[in-house]
Design a protein around this motif. Sequence first.
Motif, PDB file in Angstrom:
ATOM      1  N   SER A  48       0.718  -1.308   0.048  1.00 18.15           N
ATOM      2  CA  SER A  48      -0.009  -0.045   0.031  1.00 18.15           C
ATOM      3  C   SER A  48       0.747   1.292   0.161  1.00 18.15           C
ATOM      4  CB  SER A  48      -0.837   0.001   1.046  1.00 18.15           C
ATOM      5  OG  SER A  48      -1.817  -0.977   1.139  1.00 18.15           O
ATOM      6  N   CYS A  49       1.911   1.355   0.706  1.00 23.64           N
ATOM      7  CA  CYS A  49       2.882   2.398   0.655  1.00 23.64           C
ATOM      8  C   CYS A  49       3.566   2.639  -0.567  1.00 23.64           C
ATOM      9  CB  CYS A  49       3.757   2.160   2.099  1.00 23.64           C
ATOM     10  SG  CYS A  49       4.948   3.651   2.127  1.00 23.64           S
ATOM     11  N   ALA A  50       3.887   1.433  -1.013  1.00 24.46           N
ATOM     12  CA  ALA A  50       4.589   1.866  -2.485  1.00 24.46           C
ATOM     13  C   ALA A  50       3.507   2.115  -3.558  1.00 24.46           C
ATOM     14  CB  ALA A  50       4.925   0.369  -3.020  1.00 24.46           C
ATOM     15  N   GLU A  51       2.326   1.944  -3.558  1.00 23.87           N
ATOM     16  CA  GLU A  51       1.105   2.367  -4.332  1.00 23.87           C
ATOM     17  C   GLU A  51       0.939   3.792  -4.160  1.00 23.87           C
ATOM     18  OE1 GLU A  51       0.013   0.697  -7.103  1.00 23.87           O
ATOM     19  OE2 GLU A  51       1.638  -0.496  -6.962  1.00 23.87           O
ATOM     20  N   ALA A  52       0.875   4.220  -2.795  1.00 24.03           N
ATOM     21  CA  ALA A  52       0.519   5.712  -2.451  1.00 24.03           C
ATOM     22  C   ALA A  52       1.623   6.516  -3.041  1.00 24.03           C
ATOM     23  CB  ALA A  52       0.372   5.643  -0.866  1.00 24.03           C
ATOM     24  N   CYS A  53       2.851   5.968  -2.659  1.00 23.75           N
ATOM     25  CA  CYS A  53       4.079   6.833  -3.138  1.00 23.75           C
ATOM     26  C   CYS A  53       3.912   7.035  -4.681  1.00 23.75           C
ATOM     27  CB  CYS A  53       5.471   6.050  -2.658  1.00 23.75           C
ATOM     28  SG  CYS A  53       5.621   6.159  -0.622  1.00 23.75           S
ATOM     29  N   GLN A  54       3.793   5.879  -5.404  1.00 26.76           N
ATOM     30  CA  GLN A  54       3.719   5.928  -6.836  1.00 26.76           C
ATOM     31  C   GLN A  54       2.618   7.038  -7.365  1.00 26.76           C
ATOM     32  OE1 GLN A  54       2.816   2.563  -9.037  1.00 26.76           O
ATOM     33  NE2 GLN A  54       4.162   3.101 -10.535  1.00 26.76           N
ATOM     34  N   ALA A  55       1.356   6.806  -6.583  1.00 26.16           N
ATOM     35  CA  ALA A  55       0.184   7.856  -7.049  1.00 26.16           C
ATOM     36  C   ALA A  55       0.635   9.056  -6.598  1.00 26.16           C
ATOM     37  CB  ALA A  55      -0.891   7.167  -6.366  1.00 26.16           C
ATOM     38  N   SER A  56       1.236   9.504  -5.543  1.00 29.13           N
ATOM     39  CA  SER A  56       1.531  10.761  -5.237  1.00 29.13           C
ATOM     40  C   SER A  56       2.526  11.491  -6.377  1.00 29.13           C
ATOM     41  CB  SER A  56       2.205  10.869  -3.902  1.00 29.13           C
ATOM     42  OG  SER A  56       1.335  10.763  -2.962  1.00 29.13           O
ATOM     43  N   ALA A  57       3.710  10.721  -6.583  1.00 28.16           N
ATOM     44  CA  ALA A  57       4.403  11.074  -7.959  1.00 28.16           C
ATOM     45  C   ALA A  57       3.949  11.339  -8.918  1.00 28.16           C
ATOM     46  CB  ALA A  57       5.559  10.307  -7.948  1.00 28.16           C
ATOM     47  N   GLN A  58       2.922  10.353  -9.372  1.00 30.49           N
ATOM     48  CA  GLN A  58       2.105  10.683 -10.785  1.00 30.49           C
ATOM     49  C   GLN A  58       1.316  12.056 -10.710  1.00 30.49           C
ATOM     50  OE1 GLN A  58       0.420   6.665 -10.919  1.00 30.49           O
ATOM     51  NE2 GLN A  58       1.975   6.195 -12.414  1.00 30.49           N
ATOM     52  N   LEU A  59       0.761  11.963  -9.478  1.00 26.94           N
ATOM     53  CA  LEU A  59      -0.152  13.541  -9.492  1.00 26.94           C
ATOM     54  C   LEU A  59       0.502  14.533  -9.477  1.00 26.94           C
ATOM     55  CD1 LEU A  59      -3.004  11.996  -7.050  1.00 26.94           C
ATOM     56  CD2 LEU A  59      -3.391  12.256  -9.610  1.00 26.94           C
ATOM     57  N   MET A  60       1.596  14.550  -8.717  1.00 36.28           N
ATOM     58  CA  MET A  60       2.378  15.867  -9.058  1.00 36.28           C
ATOM     59  C   MET A  60       2.945  16.082 -10.491  1.00 36.28           C
ATOM     60  SD  MET A  60       4.413  15.991  -5.179  1.00 36.28           S
ATOM     61  CE  MET A  60       4.560  14.249  -5.014  1.00 36.28           C
ATOM     62  N   LEU A  61       3.443  14.970 -10.807  1.00 38.43           N
ATOM     63  CA  LEU A  61       4.178  15.136 -12.296  1.00 38.43           C
ATOM     64  C   LEU A  61       2.917  15.554 -13.464  1.00 38.43           C
ATOM     65  CD1 LEU A  61       6.315  12.042 -12.307  1.00 38.43           C
ATOM     66  CD2 LEU A  61       7.132  14.255 -12.840  1.00 38.43           C
ATOM     67  N   ILE A  62       1.927  15.083 -13.408  1.00 34.55           N
ATOM     68  CA  ILE A  62       0.884  15.537 -14.349  1.00 34.55           C
ATOM     69  C   ILE A  62       0.245  17.054 -13.735  1.00 34.55           C
ATOM     70  CG2 ILE A  62       0.180  13.460 -14.884  1.00 34.55           C
ATOM     71  CD1 ILE A  62      -2.310  13.533 -13.485  1.00 34.55           C
ATOM     72  N   GLY A  63       0.606  17.636 -12.642  1.00 37.56           N
ATOM     73  CA  GLY A  63       0.053  18.929 -12.144  1.00 37.56           C
ATOM     74  C   GLY A  63      -1.346  18.642 -11.802  1.00 37.56           C
ATOM     75  N   SER A  64      -1.741  17.743 -11.125  1.00 36.58           N
ATOM     76  CA  SER A  64      -2.867  17.558 -10.732  1.00 36.58           C
ATOM     77  C   SER A  64      -3.140  18.437  -9.487  1.00 36.58           C
ATOM     78  CB  SER A  64      -3.468  16.145 -10.417  1.00 36.58           C
ATOM     79  OG  SER A  64      -4.695  16.065  -9.876  1.00 36.58           O
ATOM     80  N   ALA A  65      -4.370  19.388  -9.124  1.00 36.30           N
ATOM     81  CA  ALA A  65      -4.364  19.570  -7.788  1.00 36.30           C
ATOM     82  C   ALA A  65      -4.875  18.917  -6.936  1.00 36.30           C
ATOM     83  CB  ALA A  65      -5.653  20.963  -7.888  1.00 36.30           C
ATOM     84  N   VAL A  66      -5.196  17.609  -7.093  1.00 35.09           N
ATOM     85  CA  VAL A  66      -5.674  16.752  -5.998  1.00 35.09           C
ATOM     86  C   VAL A  66      -4.366  15.982  -5.289  1.00 35.09           C
ATOM     87  CG1 VAL A  66      -8.198  16.278  -6.907  1.00 35.09           C
ATOM     88  CG2 VAL A  66      -6.204  14.866  -7.548  1.00 35.09           C
ATOM     89  N   HIS A  67      -3.227  16.430  -5.894  1.00 38.26           N
ATOM     90  CA  HIS A  67      -1.929  15.916  -5.433  1.00 38.26           C
ATOM     91  C   HIS A  67      -1.817  16.253  -3.895  1.00 38.26           C
ATOM     92  CE1 HIS A  67      -0.040  19.826  -5.614  1.00 38.26           C
ATOM     93  NE2 HIS A  67       0.541  19.447  -4.766  1.00 38.26           N
ATOM     94  N   ARG A  68      -2.449  17.235  -3.432  1.00 38.67           N
ATOM     95  CA  ARG A  68      -2.229  17.642  -2.106  1.00 38.67           C
ATOM     96  C   ARG A  68      -3.101  16.637  -1.219  1.00 38.67           C
ATOM     97  NH1 ARG A  68       0.528  22.193  -1.410  1.00 38.67           N
ATOM     98  NH2 ARG A  68       0.537  23.439  -3.298  1.00 38.67           N
ATOM     99  N   HIS A  69      -4.365  16.454  -1.675  1.00 39.37           N
ATOM    100  CA  HIS A  69      -4.957  15.174  -0.959  1.00 39.37           C
ATOM    101  C   HIS A  69      -4.346  13.895  -0.809  1.00 39.37           C
ATOM    102  CE1 HIS A  69      -8.305  17.826  -0.584  1.00 39.37           C
ATOM    103  NE2 HIS A  69      -8.239  18.131  -2.031  1.00 39.37           N
TER     104      HIS A  69
END
Length: 110
Positions: A48-69
């Motif tokens: 779960s930690c690995a997936e959460a980290c990957q998702a956070s990185a992806q959301l920041m890379l694409i510039g999604s505003a929801v990256h903060r959540h």
Amino acid sequence: MNGLSSEMQRCIETCLTCYQTCLGMASQHCLEVGGRHVEPEHFRLMLSCAEACQASAQLMLIGSAVHRHQCGACAEICAACARSCEEIGDMEACVAACRACEESCRQMAW
């Protein structure tokens, strides 16, 4: 990278390092060692930690505003993973990666 603050770039790198560390240790260390390292709660937390980290990185890379959540949730998962790995022992690299990611993601959250 263009358009990303240095703080966000550092967080992306920290997330990707934690993703790599947790997934690698789960598959290359925990599965090999066995015992408490493969207890379902601990092993699922590492994945779960690995997936959460990957998702956070992806959301920041694409510039999604929801990256903060996502970063807020990632920080919580990283904290739990660090505690679990520390309790089990012989997982210092994972503990360090999770703590670094937790700190970085907390700064990016909300």
